[in-house]
Design a protein around this motif. Structure first.
Motif, PDB file in Angstrom:
ATOM      1  N   ASP A 105       0.858  -1.184   0.000  1.00 30.65           N
ATOM      2  CA  ASP A 105       0.000   0.000   0.000  1.00 30.65           C
ATOM      3  C   ASP A 105       0.897   1.239   0.000  1.00 30.65           C
ATOM      4  N   GLU A 106       0.610   2.213  -0.879  1.00 31.79           N
ATOM      5  CA  GLU A 106       1.449   3.410  -0.965  1.00 31.79           C
ATOM      6  C   GLU A 106       1.412   4.233   0.308  1.00 31.79           C
ATOM      7  N   ARG A 107       0.440   3.976   1.181  1.00 25.78           N
ATOM      8  CA  ARG A 107       0.383   4.686   2.465  1.00 25.78           C
ATOM      9  C   ARG A 107       1.223   4.005   3.549  1.00 25.78           C
ATOM     10  N   ALA A 108       1.745   2.812   3.245  1.00 30.27           N
ATOM     11  CA  ALA A 108       2.488   2.044   4.249  1.00 30.27           C
ATOM     12  C   ALA A 108       3.853   2.669   4.535  1.00 30.27           C
ATOM     13  N   ILE A 109       4.258   2.572   5.784  1.00 25.37           N
ATOM     14  CA  ILE A 109       5.574   3.045   6.222  1.00 25.37           C
ATOM     15  C   ILE A 109       6.343   1.830   6.744  1.00 25.37           C
ATOM     16  N   LEU A 110       7.437   1.477   6.089  1.00 26.19           N
ATOM     17  CA  LEU A 110       8.221   0.301   6.462  1.00 26.19           C
ATOM     18  C   LEU A 110       9.270   0.646   7.503  1.00 26.19           C
ATOM     19  N   ILE A 138      20.246  -0.291   6.349  1.00 23.20           N
ATOM     20  CA  ILE A 138      19.247   0.748   6.583  1.00 23.20           C
ATOM     21  C   ILE A 138      18.492   0.925   5.279  1.00 23.20           C
ATOM     22  N   ARG A 139      17.162   0.871   5.334  1.00 21.38           N
ATOM     23  CA  ARG A 139      16.338   0.910   4.130  1.00 21.38           C
ATOM     24  C   ARG A 139      15.343   2.071   4.189  1.00 21.38           C
ATOM     25  N   ALA A 140      14.872   2.454   3.019  1.00 17.47           N
ATOM     26  CA  ALA A 140      13.912   3.555   2.930  1.00 17.47           C
ATOM     27  C   ALA A 140      12.541   3.114   3.427  1.00 17.47           C
ATOM     28  N   PRO A 141      11.905   3.869   4.319  1.00 17.02           N
ATOM     29  CA  PRO A 141      10.577   3.484   4.828  1.00 17.02           C
ATOM     30  C   PRO A 141       9.460   3.651   3.803  1.00 17.02           C
ATOM     31  N   PHE A 142       9.628   4.540   2.840  1.00 18.08           N
ATOM     32  CA  PHE A 142       8.678   4.676   1.728  1.00 18.08           C
ATOM     33  C   PHE A 142       9.379   5.423   0.594  1.00 18.08           C
ATOM     34  N   GLY A 175      12.486  -2.981   5.710  1.00 20.90           N
ATOM     35  CA  GLY A 175      11.934  -3.248   4.395  1.00 20.90           C
ATOM     36  C   GLY A 175      10.829  -4.281   4.368  1.00 20.90           C
ATOM     37  N   GLU A 176      10.455  -4.808   5.515  1.00 13.26           N
ATOM     38  CA  GLU A 176       9.426  -5.850   5.588  1.00 13.26           C
ATOM     39  C   GLU A 176       8.298  -5.476   6.533  1.00 13.26           C
ATOM     40  N   SER A 177       8.640  -5.122   7.760  1.00  7.67           N
ATOM     41  CA  SER A 177       7.618  -4.805   8.763  1.00  7.67           C
ATOM     42  C   SER A 177       7.000  -3.432   8.496  1.00  7.67           C
ATOM     43  N   VAL A 178       5.674  -3.386   8.476  1.00  8.86           N
ATOM     44  CA  VAL A 178       4.962  -2.116   8.346  1.00  8.86           C
ATOM     45  C   VAL A 178       4.776  -1.544   9.747  1.00  8.86           C
ATOM     46  N   ILE A 179       5.375  -0.389   9.994  1.00 10.88           N
ATOM     47  CA  ILE A 179       5.257   0.205  11.331  1.00 10.88           C
ATOM     48  C   ILE A 179       4.075   1.154  11.422  1.00 10.88           C
TER      49      ILE A 179
END
Length: 222
Positions: free
Chosen positions: A64-69, A107-111, A211-215
């Motif tokens: 979902d484009e609203r998701a923050i990883l 470290i990965r981009a949250p969105f 990059g996996e868990s949606v916070i």
């Protein structure tokens, strides 16, 4: 639906010299006829080094484009409301994640966003659990702008084994959600400054994967 961020590298490029060196030592030990016990211990050490620099594939729990990883692996140690005065210059939801030596260290981009600015502050390399580490340790901060005006900043506090902190991308480069942005050879703490219009789905004490868990999710739908 889940989204995969792929790579052809099994380990982080930062670990190449350590892994090659470890295999050379193991090969020499075999050549020189070391005892079976010593060879087993060396093989375990090589395995530990490879594991430390592992580069796992991650599939986001929700595309979902609203998701923050989650930007890092680790445990959420605090969630607070805080004013970010360096880049965002606004009240933010502040999520702090502690990454241990056992976690993957990317470290990965949250969105999806664009890397806009960075700032470094040199300091000491105390163990991250030391109370003085947050104020005295080496740190790196970066600012990003996403679509629909979503802005966020990341502050990375280095641990006892870290070296210089930097990102793979240059400023004004686009970054995909879940894309690898950096790697640290240490335990560290990441502080994610998010806009106030978010609904968090994780709590303090929960373990997350980069990059996996949606916070959380952005509340706006337009």
């Amino acid at each position: 639906m889940k989204n995969r961020v792929t790579t052809t590298e099994l380990v982080a490029k930062e670990g190449y010299k350590y892994i090659i060196g470890a295999f050379v030592v193991l090969a020499l030990a075999v050549y020189w006829g070391f005892s079976s016990l010593n060879l087993i211990l060396l093989a375990l050490a090589v395995s530990a080094i490879v594991y430390f620099f592992r580069n796992p594939e991650r599939i986001s729990d929700d595309d979902d484009e609203r998701a923050i990883l989650s930007p890092t692996d680790g445990v959420i140690v605090s969630i607070d409301d805080e004013y970010e005065d360096r880049f965002v210059k606004d009240d933010c939801v502040c999520v702090a994640i502690a990454t241990s030596l056992e976690d993957a260290h990317f470290i990965r981009a949250p969105f999806a966003s664009v890397f806009k600015a960075k700032n470094s502050l040199h300091g000491t390399f105390l163990p991250i659990k030391n109370e003085k580490a947050k104020s005295l340790n080496e740190r790196f901060a970066a600012y990003f702008e996403g679509e629909k005006g979503h802005k966020y900043a990341i502050s990375i506090i280095a641990g006892s084994l870290a070296t210089k902190i930097s990102l793979y991308k240059e400023t004004d480069n686009k970054i995909r959600a879940g894309e690898r942005m950096s790697f640290l050879k240490s335990e560290f703490q990441t502080i994610l400054y998010l806009p106030k219009n978010v609904e968090l789905k994780k709590a303090v004490g929960e373990k997350v994967k980069a990059g996996e868990s949606v916070i959380g999710y952005f509340k706006d739908t337009e």
